[in-house]
Design a protein around this motif. Structure first.
Motif, mmCIF file in Angstrom:
data_model
loop_
_atom_site.group_PDB
_atom_site.id
_atom_site.type_symbol
_atom_site.label_atom_id
_atom_site.label_comp_id
_atom_site.label_asym_id
_atom_site.label_seq_id
_atom_site.Cartn_x
_atom_site.Cartn_y
_atom_site.Cartn_z
ATOM 1 N N ASP A 262 0.821 -1.210 0.000
ATOM 2 C CA ASP A 262 0.000 0.000 0.000
ATOM 3 C C ASP A 262 0.854 1.259 0.000
ATOM 4 O OD1 ASP A 262 -2.465 1.090 -0.210
ATOM 5 O OD2 ASP A 262 -2.973 0.978 1.918
ATOM 6 N N ASP A 263 2.071 1.160 -0.547
ATOM 7 C CA ASP A 263 2.971 2.307 -0.628
ATOM 8 C C ASP A 263 2.944 2.867 -2.048
ATOM 9 O OD1 ASP A 263 4.832 2.064 2.033
ATOM 10 O OD2 ASP A 263 4.298 0.084 1.260
ATOM 11 N N PRO A 264 2.944 4.200 -2.190
ATOM 12 C CA PRO A 264 2.859 4.779 -3.538
ATOM 13 C C PRO A 264 4.003 4.376 -4.452
ATOM 14 C CG PRO A 264 3.375 6.465 -1.884
ATOM 15 C CD PRO A 264 2.971 5.243 -1.143
ATOM 16 N N TRP A 265 5.194 4.138 -3.888
ATOM 17 C CA TRP A 265 6.340 3.769 -4.722
ATOM 18 C C TRP A 265 6.264 2.346 -5.248
ATOM 19 C CZ3 TRP A 265 8.223 -0.438 -2.372
ATOM 20 C CH2 TRP A 265 8.217 -0.499 -0.968
ATOM 21 N N ALA A 266 5.281 1.557 -4.774
ATOM 22 C CA ALA A 266 5.175 0.164 -5.211
ATOM 23 C C ALA A 266 4.763 0.054 -6.676
ATOM 24 C CB ALA A 266 4.189 -0.596 -4.329
#
Length: 304
Positions: A262-266
């Protein structure tokens, strides 16, 4: 004449390898012949081009200038060879690609398999490099094509997005995080991790994320491939972060679970980078289109 093509190829090889000996070996020259060529080149220009230092051969300011022109000149030679190939089937082309770990292991074998069948006169060198090395390689002309993922600064280069790369958490089938719909990367740091080797793009990316967040990643073991990572995860040695495409492929034969991050960089954009697309040899432009075509197809969708 100030130089010939062998002089330029040798000089570029020395700049890249930082070694006269290794550059001579690459061009199948004796060390004495290579040294003589460089000395004659310096004499013709009337300037010092190279310095021998503890870290190897280093370019002088004049050498840096010559390198830039030499790389551009050799690219034009390759384009000329490509354009003339239709008149002489004996001419062979060469493409050098720097790419990240996922590209090298997951989709470029498929892309190159199709491309090389239809281009039997073209040779390709595909090398796994870190993102910043990929960018620098294309900027300096060491690589014709670069493949990167994520938000990278690429001044002076053309950037062609072609697909989306999603990172996911992979756990043993019965792990406490396996039943989660999505998790933050920070919530995985209490567990032992399985990582890729030090030279991999993914390892350096995650290391930077952890450093910036002032946390620690408990690396239990580092391995050489995504398959080895998943086998260690299946054996309950730890958990790991993988590209979704690799994780889905390997989950078909292993007792592992995939959990969204759930991290934007994923979620990262994949891009092809080149100096000038219209200045590449015709066969290299065709390969770029093959990569972009893969991205548009069902195999290169967002799940990849």
């Amino acid at each position: 004449m100030l130089f010939d093509l062998t002089d330029l190829r040798l000089f570029i090889a020395i700049a890249e390898l930082k070694s006269m000996t290794r550059a001579a070996e690459r061009l199948h020259l004796s060390l004495g012949a290579a040294s003589s060529r460089i000395k004659e080149l310096e004499a013709r220009f009337g300037v010092r081009l190279l310095y021998r230092e503890s870290k190897g051969m280093q370019l002088s300011p004049a050498g840096e200038t010559l390198l830039a022109h030499a790389q551009q000149f050799m690219q034009q030679v390759e384009r000329l060879k490509s354009d003339m190939q239709q008149y002489n089937n004996g001419i062979k082309g060469h493409i050098r690609i720097f790419a990240n770990t996922t590209a090298v292991t997951e989709f470029m074998p498929e892309v190159l398999g199709d491309f090389l069948v239809s281009h039997p006169q073209v040779d390709v060198a595909l090398e796994e490099r870190l993102n910043h090395d990929i960018v620098r390689g294309v900027q300096e002309g060491t690589a014709d094509i670069g493949i990167i993922a994520g938000d990278m600064q690429v001044p002076g280069l053309e950037v062609l997005n072609f697909s989306t790369d999603r990172l996911v958490l992979v756990t043993p089938a019965n792990h406490p995080l396996a039943g989660k719909g999505a998790v933050l990367f920070s919530s995985t740091l209490e567990f032992d991790h399985i990582g890729l080797h030090e030279g991999s793009t993914l390892h350096h990316f995650l290391k930077r994320i952890v450093t910036e967040s002032r946390q620690q990643l408990k690396l239990r073991i580092q391995v050489r491939s995504f398959e080895a990572m998943c086998r260690m995860i299946e054996a309950k040695v730890g958990i790991g972060i993988l590209p979704q495409s690799a994780a889905q492929r390997l989950s078909a034969s292993m007792a592992i679970a995939l959990v969204d991050l759930d991290d934007p960089w994923a979620v990262r954009e994949r891009s092809v980078i080149v100096q000038h697309l219209d200045q590449l040899p015709g066969y290299a432009r065709e390969l770029v289109e093959c990569i972009r075509g893969w991205g548009k197809g069902s195999a290169g969708g967002a799940a990849k």
